[in-house]
Design a protein around this motif. Structure first.
Motif, mmCIF file in Angstrom:
data_model
loop_
_atom_site.group_PDB
_atom_site.id
_atom_site.type_symbol
_atom_site.label_atom_id
_atom_site.label_comp_id
_atom_site.label_asym_id
_atom_site.label_seq_id
_atom_site.Cartn_x
_atom_site.Cartn_y
_atom_site.Cartn_z
ATOM 1 N N PRO A 219 94.925 6.643 83.390
ATOM 2 C CA PRO A 219 93.828 6.874 84.336
ATOM 3 C C PRO A 219 94.270 7.382 85.738
ATOM 4 O O PRO A 219 95.251 6.820 86.167
ATOM 5 N N LEU A 220 93.632 8.461 86.115
ATOM 6 C CA LEU A 220 94.155 9.045 87.611
ATOM 7 C C LEU A 220 92.926 9.370 88.521
ATOM 8 O O LEU A 220 91.830 10.116 87.986
ATOM 9 N N ASP A 221 92.768 9.028 89.687
ATOM 10 C CA ASP A 221 91.752 9.360 90.658
ATOM 11 C C ASP A 221 92.816 10.367 91.679
ATOM 12 O O ASP A 221 93.655 9.830 92.187
ATOM 13 N N TYR A 222 92.245 11.739 91.643
ATOM 14 C CA TYR A 222 92.960 12.616 92.315
ATOM 15 C C TYR A 222 92.088 13.313 93.386
ATOM 16 O O TYR A 222 90.920 13.004 93.307
ATOM 17 N N LEU A 223 92.833 13.739 94.282
ATOM 18 C CA LEU A 223 92.096 14.302 95.339
ATOM 19 C C LEU A 223 92.313 15.850 95.277
ATOM 20 O O LEU A 223 91.555 16.674 95.683
ATOM 21 N N THR A 224 93.615 16.410 94.865
ATOM 22 C CA THR A 224 93.891 17.802 94.750
ATOM 23 C C THR A 224 94.425 18.184 93.397
ATOM 24 O O THR A 224 94.923 17.186 92.777
ATOM 25 N N ALA A 225 94.533 19.484 93.125
ATOM 26 C CA ALA A 225 95.241 19.795 91.914
ATOM 27 C C ALA A 225 96.558 19.438 91.928
ATOM 28 O O ALA A 225 97.249 19.169 90.911
ATOM 29 N N ARG A 226 97.323 19.261 93.096
ATOM 30 C CA ARG A 226 98.642 18.953 93.227
ATOM 31 C C ARG A 226 99.133 17.444 92.682
ATOM 32 O O ARG A 226 99.929 17.328 92.143
ATOM 33 N N ASP A 227 98.101 16.671 92.857
ATOM 34 C CA ASP A 227 97.922 15.332 92.541
ATOM 35 C C ASP A 227 98.010 15.364 91.040
ATOM 36 O O ASP A 227 98.934 14.446 90.233
ATOM 37 N N VAL A 228 97.324 16.056 90.511
ATOM 38 C CA VAL A 228 97.382 16.215 88.822
ATOM 39 C C VAL A 228 98.802 16.781 88.435
ATOM 40 O O VAL A 228 99.303 16.292 87.450
ATOM 41 N N VAL A 229 99.142 17.695 89.064
ATOM 42 C CA VAL A 229 100.560 18.319 88.653
ATOM 43 C C VAL A 229 101.617 17.308 88.752
ATOM 44 O O VAL A 229 102.278 16.907 87.696
ATOM 45 N N LYS A 230 101.612 16.475 89.721
ATOM 46 C CA LYS A 230 102.431 15.091 90.113
ATOM 47 C C LYS A 230 102.590 14.302 88.743
ATOM 48 O O LYS A 230 103.180 13.738 88.303
ATOM 49 N N ALA A 231 100.932 13.989 88.612
ATOM 50 C CA ALA A 231 100.804 13.014 87.611
ATOM 51 C C ALA A 231 101.389 13.408 85.934
ATOM 52 O O ALA A 231 102.012 12.889 85.276
ATOM 53 N N VAL A 232 101.291 14.722 85.746
ATOM 54 C CA VAL A 232 101.754 15.336 84.471
ATOM 55 C C VAL A 232 103.224 15.150 84.569
ATOM 56 O O VAL A 232 103.922 14.765 83.272
ATOM 57 N N GLU A 233 103.962 15.354 85.550
ATOM 58 C CA GLU A 233 105.187 15.553 85.712
ATOM 59 C C GLU A 233 105.962 14.192 85.410
ATOM 60 O O GLU A 233 106.781 13.412 84.970
ATOM 61 N N ARG A 234 105.140 13.151 86.536
ATOM 62 C CA ARG A 234 105.555 11.638 86.547
ATOM 63 C C ARG A 234 105.527 11.050 85.209
ATOM 64 O O ARG A 234 106.489 10.114 84.545
ATOM 65 N N TYR A 235 104.467 10.985 84.351
ATOM 66 C CA TYR A 235 104.063 10.486 83.399
ATOM 67 C C TYR A 235 104.267 11.147 82.069
ATOM 68 O O TYR A 235 103.982 10.685 80.786
ATOM 69 N N ASP A 236 104.794 12.326 82.274
ATOM 70 C CA ASP A 236 105.056 13.217 81.072
ATOM 71 C C ASP A 236 103.875 13.439 80.137
ATOM 72 O O ASP A 236 104.092 13.237 78.978
ATOM 73 N N ALA A 237 102.780 13.481 80.681
ATOM 74 C CA ALA A 237 101.444 13.758 80.220
ATOM 75 C C ALA A 237 101.454 14.966 79.032
ATOM 76 O O ALA A 237 102.003 16.029 79.457
ATOM 77 N N THR A 238 100.936 14.716 78.016
ATOM 78 C CA THR A 238 100.815 15.718 76.960
ATOM 79 C C THR A 238 99.472 16.289 76.917
ATOM 80 O O THR A 238 99.132 17.486 76.122
ATOM 81 N N THR A 239 98.156 15.585 77.547
ATOM 82 C CA THR A 239 96.881 16.067 77.246
ATOM 83 C C THR A 239 96.307 16.105 78.756
ATOM 84 O O THR A 239 96.392 14.821 79.323
ATOM 85 N N LEU A 240 95.386 17.012 78.831
ATOM 86 C CA LEU A 240 94.569 17.082 80.240
ATOM 87 C C LEU A 240 93.462 17.501 79.767
ATOM 88 O O LEU A 240 93.256 18.649 78.994
ATOM 89 N N ALA A 241 92.211 16.758 80.031
ATOM 90 C CA ALA A 241 90.955 17.316 79.831
ATOM 91 C C ALA A 241 90.269 17.633 81.359
ATOM 92 O O ALA A 241 90.606 16.827 82.191
ATOM 93 N N GLY A 242 89.313 18.548 81.201
ATOM 94 C CA GLY A 242 88.867 19.079 82.550
ATOM 95 C C GLY A 242 87.500 19.568 82.455
ATOM 96 O O GLY A 242 86.937 19.844 81.409
ATOM 97 N N VAL A 243 86.952 19.979 83.602
ATOM 98 C CA VAL A 243 85.679 20.817 83.545
ATOM 99 C C VAL A 243 86.092 22.077 84.290
ATOM 100 O O VAL A 243 87.135 22.200 85.161
ATOM 101 N N PRO A 244 85.459 23.162 84.282
ATOM 102 C CA PRO A 244 85.643 24.414 84.872
ATOM 103 C C PRO A 244 86.071 24.492 86.161
ATOM 104 O O PRO A 244 87.148 25.207 86.570
ATOM 105 N N PRO A 245 85.495 23.668 87.224
ATOM 106 C CA PRO A 245 85.875 23.544 88.653
ATOM 107 C C PRO A 245 87.405 23.148 88.701
ATOM 108 O O PRO A 245 88.197 23.788 89.584
ATOM 109 N N LEU A 246 87.829 22.148 87.849
ATOM 110 C CA LEU A 246 89.059 21.699 88.029
ATOM 111 C C LEU A 246 90.033 22.720 87.364
ATOM 112 O O LEU A 246 91.185 22.901 88.132
ATOM 113 N N TRP A 247 89.685 23.458 86.644
ATOM 114 C CA TRP A 247 90.610 24.617 85.952
ATOM 115 C C TRP A 247 90.830 25.582 87.052
ATOM 116 O O TRP A 247 91.844 26.139 86.899
ATOM 117 N N VAL A 248 89.827 25.957 87.995
ATOM 118 C CA VAL A 248 90.030 26.819 88.767
ATOM 119 C C VAL A 248 91.077 26.191 89.893
ATOM 120 O O VAL A 248 92.014 27.238 90.398
#
Length: 503
Positions: A219-248
């Motif tokens: 579980p992740l509460d994020y403020l910016t897309a950079r937070d998502v990038v860091k979390a993917v790297e930190r936790y070696d995440a395999t799956t990311l779900a989003g809505v269109p504004p997040l993908w932008v």
């Protein structure tokens, strides 16, 4: 691949789906194995069972993605209670409505959020506690109740009026988890990054489908897309779900080699544009992309197989497992291939209706067509779609007036009530207009009681305090008079047409 077992079970028994020593949850505080998840859920359920609550009473949570927020969807049903998750970004007025409408007997939140509430926000008979109080040395074992019993109420905006509560049974939640875990091909080795609010069916299902597959959720509460990038790297995440504004935002962020770690992207809460599909496919070459369409009233309806995305970037795909999707003409007969019709969702994922709202339940939940394979009630979506000769569905338009902004379904009436409540304007109407980043932006057409510039300044200042960010109007269009129809009501069609001509 997770097998499609159609037999539902109590939702709290998801804790038994993973190996005891396998990781079920990981966050900044550390990890929880499935054995530890079971113990934590059992302990929380035991605490709830000692609070003098009756079976079926509602327990609300107003929390960010804390451990309590993640465990309560299982703990409350284990204790025979109904969980009501409240979006953590909502302001006190919206929270007060959900507490009153649901008849919540208990609100679990944080001290800072309690301080934001005012007298009268918490209804009589509802006790407020902080999540730190939910401790117990004992534990309730997994339940064995009726899968058709009510387990959760998720609040979603309607085309008119305030948010309404969608009633979900254990079976709804369980079979939704089975369906998604199956078609997403989630395995026990997956690590799913959960960035969506747990008050959304899409966000909550990330917990449930991941645990059904015996996998790990982050579980992740994020403020910016950079937070998502860091979390993917930190936790070696395999799956990311989003809505269109997040993908932008995601496509604008610097990913480097981290992008290659993701093997699965899923989208709902609004359609992906073709350029967005192309961008995601290029940026994340190792990830399978799953565009999806869903309704809170039936959880989810369709998904597009990743192998078909490149050739059909504008398609909604086909029905997910346990869902029967039918395209219906206005006269109730089945539409032919290529013929526009209303999307009707039947089958085991259909919710139990709206909480204490028989009138709106009757409007949306109606018997499935006679020619449907699934009997019982169906959700009549109000969305117009077509089915191609290849069996793939494509979205045509939304029949109601719902605003879909940043993945949120927003009632224009609720925005209008907020705009009118301060006395700055005499009349107002809210609409969604196309926006590249948000999907739709909120525009308010209004007649000011005085100077329009002063009214707008006052409105923006007040609504920043009273409405969450995703409900803030992006633009005001001021008029000397608003058009009316023959019945004396505001002519919304004329107002909307005027906005479209300005776009």
């Amino acid at each position: 691949m997770v097998p499609l077992d159609p037999v539902p079970h109590p939702i709290d028994t998801l804790t038994m789906r993973g190996a005891g020593d396998a990781m079920a949850l990981e966050d900044k505080a550390g990890t929880l194995s499935f054995a530890e998840l079971e113990a934590a859920v059992g302990g929380m359920a035991h605490w709830l069972a000692r609070q003098g609550l009756a079976p079926g009473d509602r327990v609300a949570t107003w929390l960010p993605k804390t451990r309590t927020a993640c465990l309560m969807p299982l703990a409350a049903p284990r204790a025979g209670l109904v969980h009501v998750p409240v979006n953590p970004v909502l302001k006190r007025q919206q929270v007060a409505h959900i507490l009153a409408d649901s008849g919540a007997r208990l609100l679990v939140t944080q001290a800072s959020r309690i301080a934001a509430l005012e007298p009268g926000d918490v209804p009589v008979g509802c006790r407020v506690v902080t999540e730190d109080e939910l401790t117990s040395r004992d534990a309730l074992p997994p339940s064995s109740g009726d899968p058709d019993a009510l387990a959760a109420i998720l609040y979603t905006s309607g085309s008119t009026g305030r948010p309404k509560g969608v009633m979900l049974s254990h079976a709804n939640l369980w079979l939704g988890a089975v369906s998604v875990a199956h078609y997403l091909q989630i395995s026990s080795e997956d690590r799913v990054l959960g960035v969506l609010p747990l008050s959304f069916d899409y966000g909550q299902n990330q917990l449930l489908s991941t645990w059904y597959a015996g996998a790990r959720v982050i579980p992740l509460d994020y403020l910016t897309a950079r937070d998502v990038v860091k979390a993917v790297e930190r936790y070696d995440a395999t799956t990311l779900a989003g809505v269109p504004p997040l993908w932008v935002q995601v496509l604008e962020a610097e990913w480097g080699e981290t992008a290659n770690r993701l093997k699965r992207l899923t989208n709902s809460g609004g359609a992906l544009t073709t350029p967005m599909v192309r961008g995601l496919r290029e940026r994340f070459p190792n990830a399978r992309l799953y565009p999806m369409y869903g309704l809170t009233e039936a959880f989810r309806s369709t998904y597009l197989d990743p192998s078909l995305v490149d050739a059909n970037p504008d398609s909604m795909g086909k029905a997910i497992p346990f869902a029967e999707i039918i395209i219906v003409r206005p006269d109730g007969s089945r539409a032919d291939p290529g013929e526009p019709g209303e999307l009707v969702h039947a089958g085991a994922l259909v919710a139990q209706g709206y909480w204490q709202d028989p009138e709106r339940t009757a409007q949306r939940f109606r018997p499935a067509p006679d020619f449907a394979e699934s009997g019982g009630m169906a959700v009549w979506s109000g969305d117009t779609v077509t089915e191609g000769p290849d069996g793939l569905l494509r979205f045509v338009g939304r029949d109601d007036e719902m605003i879909k902004s940043a993945g949120n379904r927003i009632s224009p009436t609720e925005v209008e009530e907020a705009v009118l409540s301060g006395g700055e304007v005499a009349e107002a109407a809210a609409f969604g207009v196309k926006d590249e980043r948000l999907g739709q932006a909120i525009v308010v057409v209004a007649r000011a009681k005085g100077d329009a510039a002063l009214a707008e300044a006052s409105l923006r200042e007040r609504l920043r305090r009273e409405l969450p960010s995703f409900m803030q109007p992006s633009r005001y269009e001021w008029r000397e008079a608003l058009p009316r129809n023959a019945n004396g009501k505001l002519d919304r069609a004329a107002l909307k047409a005027g906005l479209e001509s300005l776009a």
